[in-house]
Design a protein around this motif. Structure first.
Motif, PDB file in Angstrom:
ATOM      1  N   ASP A  47       0.804  -1.214   0.000  1.00 40.36           N
ATOM      2  CA  ASP A  47       0.000   0.000   0.000  1.00 40.36           C
ATOM      3  C   ASP A  47       0.843   1.272   0.000  1.00 40.36           C
ATOM      4  O   ASP A  47       0.294   2.368  -0.093  1.00 40.36           O
ATOM      5  CB  ASP A  47      -0.932   0.024   1.224  1.00 40.36           C
ATOM      6  CG  ASP A  47      -2.030  -1.014   1.123  1.00 40.36           C
ATOM      7  OD1 ASP A  47      -2.472  -1.311  -0.012  1.00 40.36           O
ATOM      8  OD2 ASP A  47      -2.445  -1.532   2.173  1.00 40.36           O
ATOM      9  N   VAL A  48       2.148   1.149   0.123  1.00 42.44           N
ATOM     10  CA  VAL A  48       3.015   2.328   0.068  1.00 42.44           C
ATOM     11  C   VAL A  48       3.356   2.573  -1.400  1.00 42.44           C
ATOM     12  O   VAL A  48       3.978   1.755  -2.052  1.00 42.44           O
ATOM     13  CB  VAL A  48       4.286   2.154   0.910  1.00 42.44           C
ATOM     14  CG1 VAL A  48       5.168   3.391   0.793  1.00 42.44           C
ATOM     15  CG2 VAL A  48       3.928   1.890   2.361  1.00 42.44           C
ATOM     16  N   ASN A  97      -3.327   0.285   7.195  1.00 44.82           N
ATOM     17  CA  ASN A  97      -2.449  -0.264   8.229  1.00 44.82           C
ATOM     18  C   ASN A  97      -1.110   0.465   8.262  1.00 44.82           C
ATOM     19  O   ASN A  97      -0.608   0.910   7.229  1.00 44.82           O
ATOM     20  CB  ASN A  97      -2.195  -1.760   7.968  1.00 44.82           C
ATOM     21  CG  ASN A  97      -3.463  -2.558   8.015  1.00 44.82           C
ATOM     22  OD1 ASN A  97      -4.213  -2.492   8.987  1.00 44.82           O
ATOM     23  ND2 ASN A  97      -3.730  -3.314   6.963  1.00 44.82           N
ATOM     24  N   THR A  98      -0.525   0.539   9.440  1.00 47.07           N
ATOM     25  CA  THR A  98       0.818   1.094   9.586  1.00 47.07           C
ATOM     26  C   THR A  98       1.818   0.134   8.971  1.00 47.07           C
ATOM     27  O   THR A  98       1.701  -1.086   9.127  1.00 47.07           O
ATOM     28  CB  THR A  98       1.128   1.323  11.076  1.00 47.07           C
ATOM     29  OG1 THR A  98       0.186   2.272  11.583  1.00 47.07           O
ATOM     30  CG2 THR A  98       2.543   1.832  11.282  1.00 47.07           C
ATOM     31  N   VAL A  99       2.797   0.668   8.265  1.00 44.19           N
ATOM     32  CA  VAL A  99       3.813  -0.148   7.606  1.00 44.19           C
ATOM     33  C   VAL A  99       5.137   0.033   8.338  1.00 44.19           C
ATOM     34  O   VAL A  99       5.573   1.155   8.570  1.00 44.19           O
ATOM     35  CB  VAL A  99       3.958   0.252   6.120  1.00 44.19           C
ATOM     36  CG1 VAL A  99       5.105  -0.496   5.465  1.00 44.19           C
ATOM     37  CG2 VAL A  99       2.655   0.013   5.380  1.00 44.19           C
ATOM     38  N   LEU A 162      13.511   2.790   6.236  1.00 39.00           N
ATOM     39  CA  LEU A 162      12.828   3.824   7.007  1.00 39.00           C
ATOM     40  C   LEU A 162      12.870   3.488   8.495  1.00 39.00           C
ATOM     41  O   LEU A 162      12.460   2.407   8.907  1.00 39.00           O
ATOM     42  CB  LEU A 162      11.387   3.996   6.526  1.00 39.00           C
ATOM     43  CG  LEU A 162      11.257   4.999   5.369  1.00 39.00           C
ATOM     44  CD1 LEU A 162      11.926   4.502   4.112  1.00 39.00           C
ATOM     45  CD2 LEU A 162       9.843   5.376   5.140  1.00 39.00           C
ATOM     46  N   PRO A 163      13.391   4.413   9.309  1.00 35.04           N
ATOM     47  CA  PRO A 163      13.579   4.147  10.732  1.00 35.04           C
ATOM     48  C   PRO A 163      12.279   4.188  11.530  1.00 35.04           C
ATOM     49  O   PRO A 163      12.227   3.651  12.630  1.00 35.04           O
ATOM     50  CB  PRO A 163      14.523   5.267  11.183  1.00 35.04           C
ATOM     51  CG  PRO A 163      14.279   6.378  10.209  1.00 35.04           C
ATOM     52  CD  PRO A 163      13.929   5.713   8.908  1.00 35.04           C
ATOM     53  N   SER A 164      11.241   4.786  10.977  1.00 38.27           N
ATOM     54  CA  SER A 164       9.968   4.909  11.682  1.00 38.27           C
ATOM     55  C   SER A 164       8.863   4.260  10.864  1.00 38.27           C
ATOM     56  O   SER A 164       8.921   4.252   9.630  1.00 38.27           O
ATOM     57  CB  SER A 164       9.609   6.383  11.900  1.00 38.27           C
ATOM     58  OG  SER A 164      10.622   7.029  12.631  1.00 38.27           O
ATOM     59  N   PRO A 165       7.844   3.753  11.542  1.00 40.10           N
ATOM     60  CA  PRO A 165       6.692   3.201  10.804  1.00 40.10           C
ATOM     61  C   PRO A 165       6.013   4.294   9.976  1.00 40.10           C
ATOM     62  O   PRO A 165       6.081   5.482  10.297  1.00 40.10           O
ATOM     63  CB  PRO A 165       5.756   2.713  11.909  1.00 40.10           C
ATOM     64  CG  PRO A 165       6.609   2.582  13.125  1.00 40.10           C
ATOM     65  CD  PRO A 165       7.703   3.598  12.994  1.00 40.10           C
ATOM     66  N   ILE A 166       5.353   3.869   8.902  1.00 40.35           N
ATOM     67  CA  ILE A 166       4.611   4.796   8.054  1.00 40.35           C
ATOM     68  C   ILE A 166       3.126   4.597   8.374  1.00 40.35           C
ATOM     69  O   ILE A 166       2.537   3.571   8.037  1.00 40.35           O
ATOM     70  CB  ILE A 166       4.857   4.530   6.555  1.00 40.35           C
ATOM     71  CG1 ILE A 166       6.351   4.481   6.252  1.00 40.35           C
ATOM     72  CG2 ILE A 166       4.165   5.593   5.713  1.00 40.35           C
ATOM     73  CD1 ILE A 166       6.672   3.993   4.849  1.00 40.35           C
TER      74      ILE A 166
END
Length: 181
Positions: A47-48, A97-99, A162-166
């Protein structure tokens, strides 16, 4: 199932823009930008969505004598050796959803000399994407079988983990600069 999403710029598009001066729209018609996704359709990482763009950095002197740098669409100018380029991968989570653990790999076209990634946490490869690390930790084997410290001009690929969730709806940009050979 791999959690890596690969972004591949077609050689025809990049070569056309950089070497022939074709407009970006002309090249896009001939060879559309493609993205290869290594994630199942049910994987939230699918979904990204990523859009890639290239801009030419032009520096000019303003009427007041100040130096001004502007970004120019390559479709409006002829791109020539020595031109500075800004590559941008814009991403957006279009899902619900968070990725986490999202990875973007971007090859550096052979017509471009890598100069820098704007995110200091980006990793690079100098061996065709086989291994990644900080540039200062990499080395290159010479024809004499000796090794030397890797230089920015040796970079073949860039990787962003990516160090943080999207979060759903979240977006961002991953950028690097290069110079046309």
């Amino acid at each position: 199932m791999s959690k890596i999403r690969m972004i591949l710029l077609e050689a025809a598009m990049v070569t056309g823009v950089l070497m022939t001066g074709m407009s970006l729209s002309e090249v896009a018609y001939a060879a559309p930008l493609t993205a290869t996704i290594q994630a199942a359709a049910t994987d939230p990482q699918a979904d990204v969505k990523i859009d890639s763009s290239i801009m030419v950095e032009r520096t000019e002197e303003s009427e007041s004598g100040a130096t001004v740098t502007t970004l120019v669409d390559p479709a409006t100018v002829k791109v020539i050796p020595g031109d500075k380029l800004l590559f941008t991968n814009s991403y957006r989570n279009t899902g619900q959803n968070t990725v986490t653990g999202f990875v973007v790999n971007n090859p550096v076209h052979s017509a471009v000399i890598f100069t820098e990634a704007l995110e200091d946490w980006a990793l690079v490869s100098v061996d065709g994407g086989e291994t990644f690390g900080q540039l200062s930790a990499l080395s290159v084997a010479e024809a004499t079988l000796e090794t030397r410290p890797a230089l920015a001009s040796d970079v073949t690929h860039i990787r962003w983990i990516l160090p943080s969730p999207i979060a759903p709806g979240a977006s961002g940009e991953l950028r690097f600069r290069g110079i046309v050979r």
